[in-house]
Design a protein around this motif. Sequence first.
Motif, PDB file in Angstrom:
ATOM      1  N   ILE A 228     -40.249   9.293 -17.260  1.00  0.00           N
ATOM      2  CA  ILE A 228     -41.040  10.423 -16.756  1.00  0.00           C
ATOM      3  C   ILE A 228     -41.867  11.053 -17.878  1.00  0.00           C
ATOM      4  N   LEU A 229     -41.246  11.230 -19.036  1.00  0.00           N
ATOM      5  CA  LEU A 229     -41.919  11.941 -20.125  1.00  0.00           C
ATOM      6  C   LEU A 229     -42.945  11.075 -20.857  1.00  0.00           C
ATOM      7  N   LEU A 230     -42.859   9.769 -20.708  1.00  0.00           N
ATOM      8  CA  LEU A 230     -43.870   8.898 -21.306  1.00  0.00           C
ATOM      9  C   LEU A 230     -45.055   8.679 -20.369  1.00  0.00           C
ATOM     10  N   CYS A 231     -45.009   9.299 -19.199  1.00  0.00           N
ATOM     11  CA  CYS A 231     -46.098   9.179 -18.224  1.00  0.00           C
ATOM     12  C   CYS A 231     -47.004  10.400 -18.364  1.00  0.00           C
ATOM     13  N   SER A 232     -48.168  10.202 -18.943  1.00  0.00           N
ATOM     14  CA  SER A 232     -49.053  11.335 -19.250  1.00  0.00           C
ATOM     15  C   SER A 232     -49.884  11.799 -18.055  1.00  0.00           C
ATOM     16  N   GLN A 233     -50.036  10.944 -17.030  1.00  0.00           N
ATOM     17  CA  GLN A 233     -50.845  11.307 -15.863  1.00  0.00           C
ATOM     18  C   GLN A 233     -49.990  12.042 -14.834  1.00  0.00           C
ATOM     19  N   LEU A 234     -50.433  13.227 -14.441  1.00  0.00           N
ATOM     20  CA  LEU A 234     -49.662  14.074 -13.537  1.00  0.00           C
ATOM     21  C   LEU A 234     -49.380  13.394 -12.203  1.00  0.00           C
ATOM     22  N   CYS A 235     -50.376  12.768 -11.601  1.00  0.00           N
ATOM     23  CA  CYS A 235     -50.181  12.144 -10.278  1.00  0.00           C
ATOM     24  C   CYS A 235     -49.133  11.044 -10.334  1.00  0.00           C
ATOM     25  N   LYS A 236     -49.158  10.247 -11.409  1.00  0.00           N
ATOM     26  CA  LYS A 236     -48.165   9.178 -11.537  1.00  0.00           C
ATOM     27  C   LYS A 236     -46.795   9.745 -11.868  1.00  0.00           C
ATOM     28  N   ARG A 237     -46.774  10.841 -12.595  1.00  0.00           N
ATOM     29  CA  ARG A 237     -45.499  11.465 -12.936  1.00  0.00           C
ATOM     30  C   ARG A 237     -44.814  11.996 -11.678  1.00  0.00           C
ATOM     31  N   VAL A 238     -45.607  12.553 -10.764  1.00  0.00           N
ATOM     32  CA  VAL A 238     -45.066  13.017  -9.477  1.00  0.00           C
ATOM     33  C   VAL A 238     -44.482  11.832  -8.707  1.00  0.00           C
ATOM     34  N   GLN A 239     -45.211  10.721  -8.703  1.00  0.00           N
ATOM     35  CA  GLN A 239     -44.704   9.523  -8.026  1.00  0.00           C
ATOM     36  C   GLN A 239     -43.405   9.041  -8.651  1.00  0.00           C
ATOM     37  N   LEU A 240     -43.319   9.131  -9.977  1.00  0.00           N
ATOM     38  CA  LEU A 240     -42.101   8.695 -10.672  1.00  0.00           C
ATOM     39  C   LEU A 240     -40.898   9.541 -10.275  1.00  0.00           C
ATOM     40  N   VAL A 241     -41.073  10.854 -10.230  1.00  0.00           N
ATOM     41  CA  VAL A 241     -39.964  11.732  -9.848  1.00  0.00           C
ATOM     42  C   VAL A 241     -39.511  11.408  -8.432  1.00  0.00           C
ATOM     43  N   LYS A 242     -40.467  11.236  -7.513  1.00  0.00           N
ATOM     44  CA  LYS A 242     -40.120  10.867  -6.131  1.00  0.00           C
ATOM     45  C   LYS A 242     -39.375   9.531  -6.114  1.00  0.00           C
ATOM     46  N   LYS A 243     -39.828   8.606  -6.952  1.00  0.00           N
ATOM     47  CA  LYS A 243     -39.198   7.281  -7.023  1.00  0.00           C
ATOM     48  C   LYS A 243     -37.736   7.392  -7.446  1.00  0.00           C
ATOM     49  N   PHE A 244     -37.490   8.178  -8.469  1.00  0.00           N
ATOM     50  CA  PHE A 244     -36.120   8.302  -8.964  1.00  0.00           C
ATOM     51  C   PHE A 244     -35.223   9.031  -7.965  1.00  0.00           C
ATOM     52  N   ILE A 245     -35.765   9.979  -7.234  1.00  0.00           N
ATOM     53  CA  ILE A 245     -34.975  10.648  -6.194  1.00  0.00           C
ATOM     54  C   ILE A 245     -34.542   9.631  -5.139  1.00  0.00           C
ATOM     55  N   LYS A 246     -35.464   8.754  -4.742  1.00  0.00           N
ATOM     56  CA  LYS A 246     -35.129   7.727  -3.751  1.00  0.00           C
ATOM     57  C   LYS A 246     -34.119   6.726  -4.308  1.00  0.00           C
ATOM     58  N   ILE A 247     -34.287   6.355  -5.582  1.00  0.00           N
ATOM     59  CA  ILE A 247     -33.344   5.407  -6.196  1.00  0.00           C
ATOM     60  C   ILE A 247     -31.943   6.008  -6.240  1.00  0.00           C
ATOM     61  N   ALA A 248     -31.850   7.299  -6.572  1.00  0.00           N
ATOM     62  CA  ALA A 248     -30.544   7.968  -6.591  1.00  0.00           C
ATOM     63  C   ALA A 248     -29.912   7.951  -5.205  1.00  0.00           C
ATOM     64  N   ALA A 249     -30.718   8.202  -4.179  1.00  0.00           N
ATOM     65  CA  ALA A 249     -30.206   8.176  -2.801  1.00  0.00           C
ATOM     66  C   ALA A 249     -29.711   6.784  -2.433  1.00  0.00           C
ATOM     67  N   HIS A 250     -30.440   5.755  -2.856  1.00  0.00           N
ATOM     68  CA  HIS A 250     -30.028   4.372  -2.564  1.00  0.00           C
ATOM     69  C   HIS A 250     -28.743   4.012  -3.314  1.00  0.00           C
ATOM     70  N   CYS A 251     -28.613   4.466  -4.563  1.00  0.00           N
ATOM     71  CA  CYS A 251     -27.383   4.196  -5.322  1.00  0.00           C
ATOM     72  C   CYS A 251     -26.180   4.819  -4.607  1.00  0.00           C
ATOM     73  N   LYS A 252     -26.372   6.015  -4.070  1.00  0.00           N
ATOM     74  CA  LYS A 252     -25.299   6.658  -3.307  1.00  0.00           C
ATOM     75  C   LYS A 252     -24.965   5.830  -2.070  1.00  0.00           C
ATOM     76  N   ALA A 253     -26.002   5.362  -1.370  1.00  0.00           N
ATOM     77  CA  ALA A 253     -25.785   4.540  -0.170  1.00  0.00           C
ATOM     78  C   ALA A 253     -25.079   3.231  -0.516  1.00  0.00           C
ATOM     79  N   GLN A 254     -25.336   2.722  -1.711  1.00  0.00           N
ATOM     80  CA  GLN A 254     -24.695   1.475  -2.152  1.00  0.00           C
ATOM     81  C   GLN A 254     -23.344   1.731  -2.821  1.00  0.00           C
ATOM     82  N   ARG A 255     -22.901   2.986  -2.797  1.00  0.00           N
ATOM     83  CA  ARG A 255     -21.598   3.402  -3.320  1.00  0.00           C
ATOM     84  C   ARG A 255     -21.475   3.179  -4.834  1.00  0.00           C
ATOM     85  N   ASN A 256     -22.603   3.348  -5.511  1.00  0.00           N
ATOM     86  CA  ASN A 256     -22.620   3.279  -6.970  1.00  0.00           C
ATOM     87  C   ASN A 256     -22.793   4.700  -7.498  1.00  0.00           C
TER      88      ASN A 256
END
Length: 405
Positions: A228-256
Amino acid sequence: MNVLDDVYEYPILEKDLKEFQKILGMHRRHTVDEYSPHRKNKTFFHQFSLKENWLQHRGTMNETEEIFCRVYITEHSYVSVKAQVSTSAQEILKIVAEKIQYPEEELALVTVAFSGEKHELQPNDLAISKSFESSSRMFVYRKDLTDSLSPFAENEELQQRSVRILGINTWDLALELTNFDWSLFNAIHEQELIYFTFSRQGSAENTENLSLLLQRCNEVQLWVATEILLCSQLCKRVQLVKKFIKIAAHCKAQRNLNSFFAIVMGLNTASVSRLSQTWEKIPGKFKKLFTELESLTDPSLNHKAYRDAFKKMKSPKIPFMPLLLKDVTFIHEGNKTFLDNLVNFEKLHMIADTVRSLRHCRNNQFGNEVPSKEHHELKPYVHHLHVIDNQQALFELSHRIEPRV
């Protein structure tokens, strides 16, 4: 008092301690492999024996053993490479070059000793062994036209770089994280939790597999903040945060729950949570989802939310290992091993019950589901994380991309 050391003062206790071993489902003179539910998993133990200080030292490392080695790009950032001790410098350099998107032929692998002395590794050198021998760190340096070597500058990492994670399917990425974590978790033997808790010096030789999973958890947290911090473009940084939120949700669904906790903690790192411009642009539904995920990491009432949710999950599942270790340590330090010169078996039973929970988590094996073939680069991307391990450096990046108003 350390129950392992007290055996020498009270030899009569050896008989009683055999009962404790039975609680853990192990016998004194057998090797760990005989008790592993999957004997193909590599372990790092010699024979278990009271008369041999409970665990013999492994001595020199076996060339087939796998470890996480750190290849530093700058003073505070590195690529974590899971490799065998016998891996050559050329193989490691290839992994790092691909990771940092730099031509391999323009890079060199260098060991840097604490004294500052540098030594360039040749392609066929055993890089990890060389690093251990000299107690030095491995760096990747650039070559110029005259083959002289120069290190990367700290600020170069913020320059234009492709954010490859945005093009990767979130379920596939979470699945690869889970597969990798499972391989580490499944290799841990129950004895490792005992040694980690009871050993006065926390000898690393006795807890190799456990240490790998703990290190991985820490690196996933740092990886989230780094990306996230190496992403200097705001629009892409927003996409990254959304991406990680979804990945966390999937890890929970996969019981990890190990990677789940690491990702949520990475998003809550002070250097990331202060990015007000970024968080303001996160859609409401993602903020709501993140709040729900955060609630599982709430430490109140002794992590009741996590414990209740994890208890309802069917096996196989991966627990948040730091909390499991905290439970064992709390039992050990909060209860005396001896009461009136008698073994406190109530304490040993409580420890055994906690340690035995590993078996329940591994009652079954994860399915053979694999990520989509279209993401052939996914496995090396997940296995070899690029992280910045210095909080000050992360804060400097944070203030650079979103200066304090």
